[in-house]
Design a protein around this motif. Structure first.
Motif, mmCIF file in Angstrom:
data_model
loop_
_atom_site.group_PDB
_atom_site.id
_atom_site.type_symbol
_atom_site.label_atom_id
_atom_site.label_comp_id
_atom_site.label_asym_id
_atom_site.label_seq_id
_atom_site.Cartn_x
_atom_site.Cartn_y
_atom_site.Cartn_z
ATOM 1 N N SER A 287 0.832 -1.209 0.000
ATOM 2 C CA SER A 287 0.000 0.000 0.000
ATOM 3 C C SER A 287 0.864 1.256 0.000
ATOM 4 O O SER A 287 0.532 2.255 -0.645
ATOM 5 C CB SER A 287 -0.937 0.003 1.209
ATOM 6 N N PHE A 288 1.990 1.193 0.698
ATOM 7 C CA PHE A 288 2.916 2.324 0.674
ATOM 8 C C PHE A 288 3.467 2.527 -0.732
ATOM 9 O O PHE A 288 3.542 3.657 -1.229
ATOM 10 C CB PHE A 288 4.074 2.085 1.648
ATOM 11 N N GLY A 289 3.854 1.440 -1.393
ATOM 12 C CA GLY A 289 4.429 1.535 -2.733
ATOM 13 C C GLY A 289 3.467 2.154 -3.731
ATOM 14 O O GLY A 289 3.865 2.968 -4.576
ATOM 15 N N LYS A 290 2.187 1.800 -3.635
ATOM 16 C CA LYS A 290 1.187 2.368 -4.546
ATOM 17 C C LYS A 290 1.046 3.866 -4.330
ATOM 18 O O LYS A 290 0.972 4.651 -5.292
ATOM 19 C CB LYS A 290 -0.151 1.664 -4.337
ATOM 20 N N ALA A 291 0.990 4.275 -3.061
ATOM 21 C CA ALA A 291 0.853 5.706 -2.757
ATOM 22 C C ALA A 291 2.103 6.465 -3.206
ATOM 23 O O ALA A 291 2.005 7.572 -3.761
ATOM 24 C CB ALA A 291 0.618 5.896 -1.262
ATOM 25 N N PHE A 292 3.272 5.901 -2.973
ATOM 26 C CA PHE A 292 4.526 6.558 -3.348
ATOM 27 C C PHE A 292 4.592 6.750 -4.861
ATOM 28 O O PHE A 292 4.941 7.835 -5.342
ATOM 29 C CB PHE A 292 5.705 5.714 -2.871
ATOM 30 N N ARG A 293 4.234 5.723 -5.597
ATOM 31 C CA ARG A 293 4.295 5.789 -7.064
ATOM 32 C C ARG A 293 3.302 6.835 -7.594
ATOM 33 O O ARG A 293 3.605 7.560 -8.539
ATOM 34 C CB ARG A 293 3.985 4.418 -7.662
ATOM 35 N N ARG A 294 2.140 6.905 -6.970
ATOM 36 C CA ARG A 294 1.118 7.860 -7.422
ATOM 37 C C ARG A 294 1.570 9.307 -7.198
ATOM 38 O O ARG A 294 1.372 10.164 -8.067
ATOM 39 C CB ARG A 294 -0.186 7.608 -6.661
ATOM 40 N N VAL A 295 2.208 9.582 -6.068
ATOM 41 C CA VAL A 295 2.602 10.951 -5.737
ATOM 42 C C VAL A 295 3.940 11.331 -6.361
ATOM 43 O O VAL A 295 4.098 12.425 -6.910
ATOM 44 C CB VAL A 295 2.672 11.136 -4.201
#
Length: 311
Positions: A287-295
């Motif tokens: 979940s962290f990786g998805k948020a990081f990639r999006r931002v």
């Protein structure tokens, strides 16, 4: 928690060049700007244009920060014709001499110290994305600290004398002026200012909410909980936050978490992504990786490899 001090400690600027502009009116020049620009008017006056923004009148003692200009112009009067700055000095010549001179005739003289800087990390760019196109600190303004003018004079002297270590001194002093420019935006109500986290810091409720999120990014904050902490209804808090900051509380929290995550990766190259995820409020590395990639626009692993050389 001093949010501005914390943010500035994470921000990384990288200066590339400082030099002097010595012009005699009439004059008018267009300057390209792929990086950020700061200008310090040490003598005389001029008009500054940034992209499509209205002209700004500058006088001796003024400091201007342009975070992300496409191009800018400097002219002796609004109606004067413009020419490319390369007609006076090529980029290579300015890098070598750190001086650009133009004598337009018998008009008044203007002296400017010009500096280029880049935001060297993605997280730094997130921190300044809501700044206006021009941050103008007037040397005669009542909000200016007593040391401001002496700092400008010190920078001008260092650029002129080209003494050993002068570049390092100018870089450090320019960082101080950068912080002062950011500080000037707190609580600003200028008509040209966009919504931003800097303006919102001066608001009792929204500013307090920002402090809480920044102090504990690992906490599972909700809009309900934040509104209760600042004694507001959920709807009133959400509306005021968006109006002042320009984004929702949860969007701001996510961006702050990614700023913190990026800094952790740069400060500790071997830190596990699982540790960063927990420290920024995510229950799993996925979940962290998805948020990081999006931002941030890249995966955490890609970001780490891109920035290893700078650590």
């Amino acid at each position: 928690m001093d949010v501005l001090a914390h943010m500035m400690s994470l921000m990384r600027t990288k200066a590339s060049l400082y030099g002097r502009l010595e012009f005699t009116a009439p004059y008018g020049f267009r300057f390209p700007a792929k990086d950020g620009i700061c200008l310090m008017v040490t003598r005389g006056s001029c008009y500054l244009g940034v992209d499509d923004s209205p002209l700004v009148s500058l006088v001796g003692g003024d400091f201007v920060l342009m975070p992300t200009p496409g191009q800018y112009t400097i002219r002796s009067s609004p109606e004067v014709s413009l020419r490319p700055c390369e007609e006076v000095a090529s980029a290579e010549e300015f890098h070598r001499t750190r001086l650009m001179c133009f004598d337009g005739g018998q008009g008044p003289s203007t002296s400017i110290v010009a500096g280029c800087f880049s935001l060297s990390t993605t997280e730094s760019k997130l921190l300044v994305k809501h700044l206006p196109s021009i941050v103008h600190l007037q040397g005669s303004g009542s909000h200016i600290e007593p040391w401001f003018q002496s700092t400008l004079q010190f920078i001008a002297a260092e650029v002129s004398q080209k003494l050993p270590g002068g570049t390092a001194i100018v870089d450090r002093l320019a960082e101080v002026l950068f912080v002062q420019a950011m500080r000037s935006r707190i609580g600003s109500s200028a008509a040209t200012d966009k919504p931003s986290w800097l303006r919102a810091l001066d608001d009792p409720q929204v500013g307090r909410a920002i402090e809480l999120m920044h102090a504990e990014p690992e906490r599972q904050w909700t809009v309900d909980e934040l509104s209760q902490c600042v004694a507001m209804s959920r709807s009133a808090f959400a509306e005021r936050f968006r109006r002042l900051v320009g984004e929702t509380p949860m969007d701001h929290l996510t961006q702050w978490r990614m700023v913190k995550a990026g800094h952790m990766m740069r400060a500790k190259p071997t830190i596990k992504l699982e540790e960063i995820a927990l420290a920024t409020g995510y229950e799993s590395e996925s979940s962290f990786g998805k948020a990081f990639r999006r931002v941030m626009g890249v995966s955490p692993g890609k970001y780490r490899s891109m920035n290893n050389a700078d650590i």
